[in-house]
Design an enzyme around this catalytic site. Structure first.
Site, PDB file in Angstrom:
ATOM      1  N   ARG A 297      -8.114  -7.208  -8.891  1.00  0.00           N
ATOM      2  CA  ARG A 297      -8.954  -8.395  -9.145  1.00  0.00           C
ATOM      3  C   ARG A 297     -10.332  -7.947  -9.595  1.00  0.00           C
ATOM      4  O   ARG A 297     -10.684  -6.776  -9.484  1.00  0.00           O
ATOM      5  CB  ARG A 297      -9.096  -9.194  -7.848  1.00  0.00           C
ATOM      6  CG  ARG A 297      -9.783  -8.353  -6.757  1.00  0.00           C
ATOM      7  CD  ARG A 297     -10.176  -9.152  -5.536  1.00  0.00           C
ATOM      8  NE  ARG A 297     -10.980  -8.347  -4.624  1.00  0.00           N
ATOM      9  CZ  ARG A 297     -10.508  -7.534  -3.696  1.00  0.00           C
ATOM     10  NH1 ARG A 297      -9.202  -7.393  -3.538  1.00  0.00           N
ATOM     11  NH2 ARG A 297     -11.320  -6.841  -2.933  1.00  0.00           N
TER      12      ARG A 297
ATOM     13  N   GLU B 178      -1.753   7.352   8.435  1.00  0.00           N
ATOM     14  CA  GLU B 178      -2.604   8.248   7.641  1.00  0.00           C
ATOM     15  C   GLU B 178      -3.463   9.084   8.571  1.00  0.00           C
ATOM     16  O   GLU B 178      -3.881   8.586   9.621  1.00  0.00           O
ATOM     17  CB  GLU B 178      -3.577   7.432   6.770  1.00  0.00           C
ATOM     18  CG  GLU B 178      -3.038   6.968   5.456  1.00  0.00           C
ATOM     19  CD  GLU B 178      -4.109   6.239   4.636  1.00  0.00           C
ATOM     20  OE1 GLU B 178      -5.282   6.188   5.055  1.00  0.00           O
ATOM     21  OE2 GLU B 178      -3.758   5.713   3.577  1.00  0.00           O
TER      22      GLU B 178
ATOM     23  N   LYS C 209       0.820  -1.222   0.000  1.00  0.00           N
ATOM     24  CA  LYS C 209       0.000   0.000   0.000  1.00  0.00           C
ATOM     25  C   LYS C 209       0.850   1.268   0.000  1.00  0.00           C
ATOM     26  O   LYS C 209       0.432   2.299  -0.519  1.00  0.00           O
ATOM     27  CB  LYS C 209      -0.942   0.018   1.206  1.00  0.00           C
ATOM     28  CG  LYS C 209      -1.787  -1.244   1.366  1.00  0.00           C
ATOM     29  CD  LYS C 209      -2.634  -1.551   0.154  1.00  0.00           C
ATOM     30  CE  LYS C 209      -3.104  -2.995   0.173  1.00  0.00           C
ATOM     31  NZ  LYS C 209      -3.744  -3.430  -1.075  1.00  0.00           N
TER      32      LYS C 209
ATOM     33  N   HIS D 218     -16.088  -4.389   7.691  1.00  0.00           N
ATOM     34  CA  HIS D 218     -15.414  -4.453   6.396  1.00  0.00           C
ATOM     35  C   HIS D 218     -16.015  -5.493   5.452  1.00  0.00           C
ATOM     36  O   HIS D 218     -15.429  -5.796   4.426  1.00  0.00           O
ATOM     37  CB  HIS D 218     -13.905  -4.659   6.564  1.00  0.00           C
ATOM     38  CG  HIS D 218     -13.296  -3.633   7.472  1.00  0.00           C
ATOM     39  ND1 HIS D 218     -13.321  -2.295   7.185  1.00  0.00           N
ATOM     40  CD2 HIS D 218     -12.701  -3.733   8.680  1.00  0.00           C
ATOM     41  CE1 HIS D 218     -12.759  -1.622   8.176  1.00  0.00           C
ATOM     42  NE2 HIS D 218     -12.379  -2.466   9.088  1.00  0.00           N
TER      43      HIS D 218
HETATM   44  C1  MV4 Z   1      -9.520   4.860   6.527  1.00  0.00           C
HETATM   45  C2  MV4 Z   1     -10.631   5.382   7.212  1.00  0.00           C
HETATM   46  C3  MV4 Z   1     -10.513   6.668   7.693  1.00  0.00           C
HETATM   47  N1  MV4 Z   1      -9.382   7.368   7.501  1.00  0.00           N
HETATM   48  N2  MV4 Z   1      -8.413   5.598   6.356  1.00  0.00           N
HETATM   49  C4  MV4 Z   1     -11.113   0.392   6.054  1.00  0.00           C
HETATM   50  C5  MV4 Z   1     -10.771  -0.628   5.015  1.00  0.00           C
HETATM   51  C6  MV4 Z   1      -9.535  -0.140   4.368  1.00  0.00           C
HETATM   52  N3  MV4 Z   1      -9.509  -0.464   2.974  1.00  0.00           N
HETATM   53  C7  MV4 Z   1      -9.517   1.319   4.614  1.00  0.00           C
HETATM   54  N4  MV4 Z   1     -10.473   1.594   5.651  1.00  0.00           N
HETATM   55  C8  MV4 Z   1     -10.588   2.828   6.182  1.00  0.00           C
HETATM   56  N5  MV4 Z   1      -9.527   3.623   6.004  1.00  0.00           N
HETATM   57  C9  MV4 Z   1      -8.370   6.815   6.853  1.00  0.00           C
HETATM   58  N6  MV4 Z   1      -7.237   7.520   6.686  1.00  0.00           N
HETATM   59  C10 MV4 Z   1     -11.747   4.590   7.376  1.00  0.00           C
HETATM   60  C11 MV4 Z   1     -11.722   3.300   6.866  1.00  0.00           C
HETATM   61  C12 MV4 Z   1     -12.905   2.552   7.118  1.00  0.00           C
HETATM   62  C13 MV4 Z   1     -13.677   2.054   6.096  1.00  0.00           C
HETATM   63  C14 MV4 Z   1     -13.343   2.227   4.769  1.00  0.00           C
HETATM   64  C15 MV4 Z   1     -14.110   1.716   3.768  1.00  0.00           C
HETATM   65  C16 MV4 Z   1     -15.264   1.013   4.089  1.00  0.00           C
HETATM   66  C17 MV4 Z   1     -15.615   0.831   5.385  1.00  0.00           C
HETATM   67  C18 MV4 Z   1     -14.835   1.336   6.404  1.00  0.00           C
HETATM   68  C19 MV4 Z   1     -15.213   1.135   7.723  1.00  0.00           C
HETATM   69  C20 MV4 Z   1     -14.445   1.622   8.717  1.00  0.00           C
HETATM   70  C21 MV4 Z   1     -13.286   2.323   8.432  1.00  0.00           C
END
Ligand code: MV4
Length: 501
Positions: free
Chosen positions: A293, A201, A117, A236
């Site tokens: 994917r 982040e 990442k 998730h």
């Molecule tokens: C985040 C975020 C808030 N701020 N990054 C969760 C899965 C991963 N792919 C990235 N995720 C998140 N990253 C920052 N800087 C909140 C999430 C996140 C989230 C993102 C997508 C879908 C659902 C989520 C549920 C909780 C937190």
């Protein structure tokens, strides 16, 4: 190069989806199965099927050696990995190539680049694609993390460099919590990905999760197929996805799509891929990660664009050019997908394996059922709980929502518990109907949904007691009006005549 025979290194609904695309392209689909999947739908539907080992995925669907040997023995010329399992495994892509098999997906180098990442963040930085402020490399030490955190500010997120999908992720609210969170995130990352590297982040609160579908051929052509709104998730795991997103207008779509195409192109990406973004309440978008994917939720994109993504993957793998440009991609109407999982949403969301004793999928106009099960089949506890994806299209979002509500009402599964009742409640919810979504939507509304279920249970118990009281010859209520309940609804009830159980 023409593909004649494709081995599908997967199971369940996605294996069925790929089998269908193969058939429509005149390609012979070859299935593989574990000991738990001898009678699975994908096995029954394929022309040929080969055993690859015991039920645990580590001994079957994750065995690169067996999959490659089986593909060679079957005379396949390509392998489709589906999603999950080995779909983003560069070693698998390399093993296929070494055996003279076409891997239907991106080149190993692109898989490796997107698997890290922080490498993807460095690429985004180089291209000027907006991303959440944070580190461009894993933090080397606790001191380095503290210094970077002071610059980024709190709250912040710790993420595993090789992570994704929320694993190895920690929210850190204040400087005092950093050391403990680092320790926890590092050990979780080491356990899950074999690498303890983490990066930082800034935390984006109340974000939406919006992803852009791209298609890239081996000749340098890249197009995007618009976005999917994937904010409705629990831990998730997405439950409901739609395209287009109710919060994306044409200008934002063009900007996100252009950013996604540039990322794919710079990464040397080939095949179908997805660029994930977070979108904040002010509609700023930030690059998050790239999924190398085909995704579970790909059908909503297919429904609005009319483009068959698996067919495109097969064509691209055969070396054919896309044959159309961005301006030729036109999205029409709205599509919604609901994931029907064998889980008990009113029992802690525990998996609900068992035999499906009754099944009637929704059909009718603009309803698509991408299912991996059939009546009489067994849902194994060894794999993920996804049974089927119910996908609808409508001329606009309102029509699609009404159609999904109708289709969920038609869908009957007996023998295992499913997510259908909560999906119906989500689709009926005023915030969903108004498009007021964020990644916190489900956590916010779930307590209310389960409480409503509790009230219904109480009413059911009172009704049962009164019915028994009447049966004993007492009169409690005037005789009921002729039943307005439809016969189909009653047919699968225990004790009702006519329905199979
Ligand atoms: C985040 C975020 C808030 N701020 N990054 C969760 C899965 C991963 N792919 C990235 N995720 C998140 N990253 C920052 N800087 C909140 C999430 C996140 C989230 C993102 C997508 C879908 C659902 C989520 C549920 C909780 C937190």
């Amino acid at each position: 190069m023409k593909l004649a025979k494709v081995l599908i290194a997967n199971r369940g609904e996605i294996a069925v989806r790929v089998i269908r695309a193969c058939r429509e392209q005149g390609i012979t689909p070859v299935a593989v199965f574990s000991e738990a999947d001898r009678e699975a739908l994908h096995v029954l539907m394929a022309d040929e099927a080969y055993p690859i080992g015991p039920a645990p995925a580590t001994e079957s669907y994750l065995r690169i050696d067996r999959l490659v040997a089986t593909a060679k023995a079957a005379g396949a010329d390509a392998v489709h990995p589906g999603y999950g399992f080995l779909a983003e495994n560069a070693a698998f892509a390399e093993a296929c190539a070494a055996a003279g098999l076409v891997f239907i997906g991106p080149p190993p180098a692109a898989l490796r680049a997107m698997g890290d990442k922080t490498a993807a963040r460095r690429l985004a930085r180089t291209l000027g694609v907006p991303m959440v402020p944070g580190t461009l490399e894993p933090v080397a030490s606790d001191d380095a993390a503290r210094a970077a955190a002071a610059e980024i500010g709190y709250p912040l997120m710790l993420k595993a460099a090789l992570g994704g999908g929320g694993k190895g992720m920690r929210l850190v609210r204040a400087a005092g919590d950093l050391a403990g969170a680092l320790r926890a995130a590092r050990s979780e990352a080491a356990g899950a990905f074999g690498d303890s590297a983490v990066y930082l982040e800034r935390y984006v609160s109340e974000p939406r999760h919006i992803e852009v579908q791209v298609l890239a051929d081996a000749h340098g052509h890249v197009v995007h197929l618009g976005e999917r709104e994937c904010s409705i998730q629990r831990r998730h795991q997405k439950l409901v996805e739609e395209s287009p997103s109710p919060c994306v207008d044409p200008a934002l779509r063009a900007r996100m799509g252009e950013a996604a195409c540039r990322m794919a192109k710079a990464a040397g990406y080939v095949s179908a891929g997805t660029i994930e973004f977070l979108v904040d309440p002010d509609r700023n978008f930030y690059f998050l990660e790239m999924n190398a994917r085909l995704q579970v939720e790909h059908p909503v994109t297919e429904m609005v664009t009319g483009i068959d993504l698996v067919r495109e993957q097969l064509r691209i793998a055969a070396g054919e050019p896309l044959g159309y440009a961005q301006a030729d991609v036109v999205a029409r109407g709205a599509a919604i997908e609901c994931r029907i999982n064998a889980e008990d949403p009113f029992g802690g969301w525990l998996p609900s394996p068992g035999t499906i004793t009754g099944l009637r999928a929704a059909t009718g106009p603009w309803v698509r059922d991408d299912s991996g099960v059939y009546e009489g089949c067994t849902v194994s506890r060894f794999y993920d709980t996804l049974l089927a994806k119910l996908v609808v299209w409508g001329a606009d979002r309102e029509a699609a929502i009404a159609r999904m509500a109708r289709a969920l009402g038609e869908y009957k599964v007996v023998g295992v518990r499913t997510t259908i009742p909560v999906l119906a409640q989500i689709v009926a919810h005023e915030d969903f109907r108004a498009g007021r979504l964020s990644t916190h939507f489900l956590d916010r509304i779930l307590p209310g949904l389960t409480a409503a279920r509790g009230r219904l249970r109480s009413v059911a118990i009172i009704a049962a007691v009164l019915a028994e009281y009447e049966r004993l010859g007492h009169h409690t209520l005037p005789p009921p009006a002729p039943a307005a309940t439809d016969a189909w609804r009653m047919a699968f009830r225990p004790g009702a005549g006519g329905g199979r159980r």
